[in-house]
Design a protein around this motif. Structure first.
Motif, short mmCIF file in Angstrom:
data_model
loop_
_atom_site.label_atom_id
_atom_site.label_comp_id
_atom_site.label_asym_id
_atom_site.label_seq_id
_atom_site.Cartn_x
_atom_site.Cartn_y
_atom_site.Cartn_z
N ALA A 7 -56.95 3.21 102.34
CA ALA A 7 -55.76 3.82 101.77
C ALA A 7 -55.58 3.39 100.32
N GLU A 8 -55.85 2.13 100.02
CA GLU A 8 -55.77 1.64 98.64
C GLU A 8 -56.81 2.34 97.77
N LEU A 9 -57.99 2.52 98.30
CA LEU A 9 -59.04 3.21 97.59
C LEU A 9 -58.66 4.66 97.33
N MET A 10 -58.12 5.33 98.34
CA MET A 10 -57.69 6.71 98.17
C MET A 10 -56.59 6.82 97.12
N ARG A 11 -55.65 5.88 97.14
CA ARG A 11 -54.57 5.88 96.14
C ARG A 11 -55.15 5.70 94.75
N ALA A 12 -56.13 4.82 94.63
CA ALA A 12 -56.75 4.57 93.33
C ALA A 12 -57.45 5.81 92.79
N LEU A 13 -58.04 6.59 93.67
CA LEU A 13 -58.78 7.78 93.24
C LEU A 13 -57.92 9.03 93.16
N LEU A 53 -58.34 0.55 89.38
CA LEU A 53 -59.69 0.82 89.90
C LEU A 53 -60.44 -0.47 90.20
N ARG A 54 -60.25 -1.47 89.36
CA ARG A 54 -60.92 -2.77 89.58
C ARG A 54 -60.36 -3.45 90.83
N GLU A 55 -59.05 -3.45 90.98
CA GLU A 55 -58.42 -4.09 92.14
C GLU A 55 -58.78 -3.38 93.44
N ALA A 56 -59.02 -2.07 93.37
CA ALA A 56 -59.42 -1.31 94.56
C ALA A 56 -60.91 -1.47 94.85
N GLY A 57 -61.64 -2.11 93.94
CA GLY A 57 -63.06 -2.34 94.15
C GLY A 57 -63.95 -1.19 93.75
N VAL A 58 -63.41 -0.23 93.03
CA VAL A 58 -64.18 0.96 92.64
C VAL A 58 -65.08 0.67 91.44
N VAL A 59 -64.61 -0.17 90.53
CA VAL A 59 -65.40 -0.50 89.34
C VAL A 59 -65.54 -2.02 89.23
N GLU A 60 -66.56 -2.42 88.50
CA GLU A 60 -66.73 -3.84 88.18
C GLU A 60 -66.91 -3.96 86.68
N THR A 61 -66.64 -5.14 86.17
CA THR A 61 -66.68 -5.35 84.73
C THR A 61 -67.87 -6.20 84.32
N GLU A 62 -68.25 -6.04 83.06
CA GLU A 62 -69.31 -6.84 82.46
C GLU A 62 -68.89 -7.17 81.04
N PRO A 63 -68.54 -8.44 80.79
CA PRO A 63 -68.17 -8.82 79.43
C PRO A 63 -69.39 -8.75 78.51
N CYS A 64 -69.17 -8.27 77.30
CA CYS A 64 -70.24 -8.16 76.32
C CYS A 64 -69.62 -8.40 74.95
N GLY A 65 -69.67 -9.66 74.51
CA GLY A 65 -69.01 -10.01 73.25
C GLY A 65 -67.52 -9.83 73.38
#
Length: 102
Positions: A7-13, A53-65
């Motif tokens: 449900a959280e994922l659906m709400r995020a999308l 989107l991050r909290e729902a697990g849909v995306v992940e981050t990658e720091p770059c500078g």
């Protein structure tokens, strides 16, 4: 059966801008600056949507500078697609099932 995580994922999308972000990230990994350019959304608004989107697990981050890149997690999308495929299959077999009214 859908769970609270689903449900959280659906709400995020369900938000049009978040869906646009997911569509863009399906093509390539992008930083916030790229996403602002592509969507026309303001930086603060976009950051709030990326947080959802991050909290729902849909995306992940990658720091770059000094930038943060965002990447779509295809396994999460595939899992949700599988659940919808299961629902569709269930609906196909349930066409003959009809509960009698009292």
């Amino acid at each position: 059966m859908m769970t609270s995580v689903d449900a959280e994922l659906m709400r995020a999308l369900s938000d049009p801008l978040r869906l646009q972000i997911v569509t863009l990230l399906a093509r390539e990994t992008l930083c916030t600056t790229h996403l602002v350019e592509e969507t026309g959304a303001g930086q603060t608004n976009l950051s709030n949507h990326l947080r959802v989107l991050r909290e729902a697990g849909v995306v992940e981050t990658e720091p770059c500078g000094r930038f943060t890149y965002y990447r779509l997690r295809p396994d999460v999308i595939a899992q949700l697609a599988g659940q919808f495929a299961d629902l569709a299959a269930s609906a196909r077999t349930a066409t003959e099932n009809k509960r009698a009214c009292p």
